[in-house]
Design an enzyme around this catalytic site. Structure first.
Site, short mmCIF file in Angstrom:
data_model
loop_
_atom_site.label_atom_id
_atom_site.label_comp_id
_atom_site.label_asym_id
_atom_site.label_seq_id
_atom_site.Cartn_x
_atom_site.Cartn_y
_atom_site.Cartn_z
N ARG A 1 -4.49 -7.01 -4.36
CA ARG A 1 -5.87 -7.43 -4.29
C ARG A 1 -6.61 -6.90 -3.06
O ARG A 1 -7.69 -6.32 -3.17
CB ARG A 1 -5.98 -8.97 -4.26
CG ARG A 1 -5.93 -9.62 -5.61
CD ARG A 1 -5.25 -10.96 -5.51
NE ARG A 1 -3.86 -10.71 -5.21
CZ ARG A 1 -2.94 -10.51 -6.16
NH1 ARG A 1 -3.26 -10.61 -7.41
NH2 ARG A 1 -1.69 -10.22 -5.84
N THR A 2 -6.05 -7.12 -1.88
CA THR A 2 -6.78 -6.77 -0.66
C THR A 2 -7.03 -5.27 -0.61
O THR A 2 -8.15 -4.80 -0.38
CB THR A 2 -5.99 -7.22 0.58
OG1 THR A 2 -5.60 -8.59 0.39
CG2 THR A 2 -6.81 -7.10 1.84
N ARG B 1 -3.17 -3.65 7.25
CA ARG B 1 -2.24 -4.77 7.01
C ARG B 1 -0.90 -4.35 7.60
O ARG B 1 -0.43 -3.23 7.38
CB ARG B 1 -2.08 -5.06 5.53
CG ARG B 1 -0.96 -6.06 5.27
CD ARG B 1 -0.88 -6.52 3.85
NE ARG B 1 -1.99 -7.40 3.52
CZ ARG B 1 -2.10 -8.04 2.35
NH1 ARG B 1 -1.17 -7.89 1.42
NH2 ARG B 1 -3.13 -8.83 2.12
N LYS C 1 8.43 9.15 10.30
CA LYS C 1 8.98 10.06 11.32
C LYS C 1 8.97 9.41 12.70
O LYS C 1 9.30 10.04 13.69
CB LYS C 1 8.17 11.35 11.36
CG LYS C 1 8.15 12.13 10.05
CD LYS C 1 7.28 13.37 10.22
CE LYS C 1 6.64 13.78 8.90
NZ LYS C 1 5.49 14.66 9.11
N HIS D 1 -5.59 -13.73 8.08
CA HIS D 1 -6.07 -12.90 6.97
C HIS D 1 -7.57 -13.24 6.83
O HIS D 1 -7.98 -13.92 5.90
CB HIS D 1 -5.29 -13.26 5.71
CG HIS D 1 -5.42 -12.29 4.57
ND1 HIS D 1 -6.33 -11.25 4.56
CD2 HIS D 1 -4.74 -12.20 3.39
CE1 HIS D 1 -6.20 -10.58 3.42
NE2 HIS D 1 -5.24 -11.14 2.70
N1 CP Z 1 -4.35 -12.41 -1.49
C1 CP Z 1 -3.80 -11.27 -1.09
O1 CP Z 1 -3.81 -10.91 0.10
O2 CP Z 1 -3.28 -10.50 -2.09
P1 CP Z 1 -2.55 -9.12 -1.92
O3 CP Z 1 -1.29 -9.36 -1.11
O4 CP Z 1 -2.28 -8.62 -3.31
O5 CP Z 1 -3.47 -8.18 -1.15
#
Ligand code: CP
Length: 298
Positions: free
Chosen positions: A58-59, A108, A87, A136
């Site tokens: 999603r993100t 991320r 590397k 998040h």
């Molecule tokens: N909600 C969320 O962060 O989903 P993903 O891990 O799929 O990005």
């Protein structure tokens, strides 16, 4: 200037109610733009570097979709094992490389504070898309936007957070954002997965009340929002502990029969067993709205 131009987005502590109202207004505009026209050229000529050291559907996809629908382009690095990270390239050097080619970096990473480290070394804006068990922030923004859209207002709501409150970064960010509003908190978790002290401290210092319990039945009858999370298997060092708690909470028709008619069930997704598929068509299920709203907010 709306206060965001050229700025990093690292933590929900950067937002107050005025900023949240502004973002939700823009999110609503973006929804109308996509529904009416599909795309626009507001970000034509701009490039986003999408740097994901951890899995995401999603993100990662919603940041990409948002950029593409606004006319920009994306450098997707979703498999860092195929980049020079394998590397041995450090985070600072990876970030310096990507900012040479792009205008904004989304990151991320499994370590708490990694987005702040990236921002320290980058001169271009960095957006935190999840730093380990830390925060998040864009998820919390889309979560709150979804609550406002579904229930009309946030003040006065009883918010129950259920499941893995220790490792679930989405509930950390959402709780810290919700203290901007007049809400009541119920934290429902197994004892080993209770909300961390730093988040409880934010709740306490903002003057909010909260209740902790292990039993979701203590709050199902009067919760306005039931926000359930996946038990984060990848964060456990002892898998026996994970096995002992992984299926403790399941939202199913029997549980929903005890809930109010006007309430919503939320989940950041992905789900494993926490929500029965039988709930998906219940009008109170808001988790698919959350993921759609992610694109508008991002
Ligand atoms: N909600 C969320 O962060 O989903 P993903 O891990 O799929 O990005």
């Amino acid at each position: 200037d709306n206060g965001f131009y050229g700025r990093d987005i690292l933590s929900v502590s950067q937002f107050d109610r005025a900023k949240l109202d502004y973002i939700f207004g823009v999110g609503e505009e973006m929804r109308m733009l996509v529904e009416r026209f599909g795309s626009a050229d507001l970000l034509q000529g701009k490039i986003l570097a999408n740097l994901f050291y951890e899995p995401s559907t999603r993100t990662s996809s919603s940041f990409m979709a948002a950029m593409l629908r606004l006319g920009g382009q994306v450098i997707p690095i979703n498999n860092v094992q195929y980049s020079s990270v394998t590397k041995g390239e450090s985070l600072p050097d990876t970030v310096r490389t990507l900012e040479s080619y792009s205008d904004v970096i989304v990151i991320r990473h499994p370590e708490v504070g990694s987005a702040a480290t990236a921002a320290h070394y980058a001169s271009k804006p960095v957006i935190n898309a999840g730093d380990g068990v830390g925060e998040h922030p864009t998820q919390a923004l889309l979560d709150l936007f979804t609550v406002q859209e579904a229930l009309g207002a946030i003040d006065g709501l009883k918010i129950a957070m259920v499941g893995d409150l220790k490792f679930g970064r989405t509930v950390h960010s959402l709780t810290k954002l919700l203290v901007n509003y007049g809400v009541e908190f119920v934290f429902v978790s197994p004892d080993i997965l209770r909300m961390p002290k730093d988040v409880i401290d934010v709740v306490n210092s903002s003057g909010h009340s909260y209740v902790e319990t292990e039993d979701v039945h203590d709050c199902i009858g009067d919760a306005d929002v039931l926000y359930i999370t996946r038990v984060q298997k990848e964060r456990f060092t002892d898998l026996a502990e994970y096995e002992a708690v992984k299926d403790q909470y399941v939202v199913d028709p029997a549980l929903m029969s005890k809930a109010k008619q006007r309430m919503i069930v939320m989940h950041p997704l992905p789900r494993v067993n926490e929500i029965s598929y039988a709930i998906d068509n219940d009008p109170r299920a808001a988790y698919f709205d959350q993921m759609r709203n992610g694109m508008y907010i991002r």
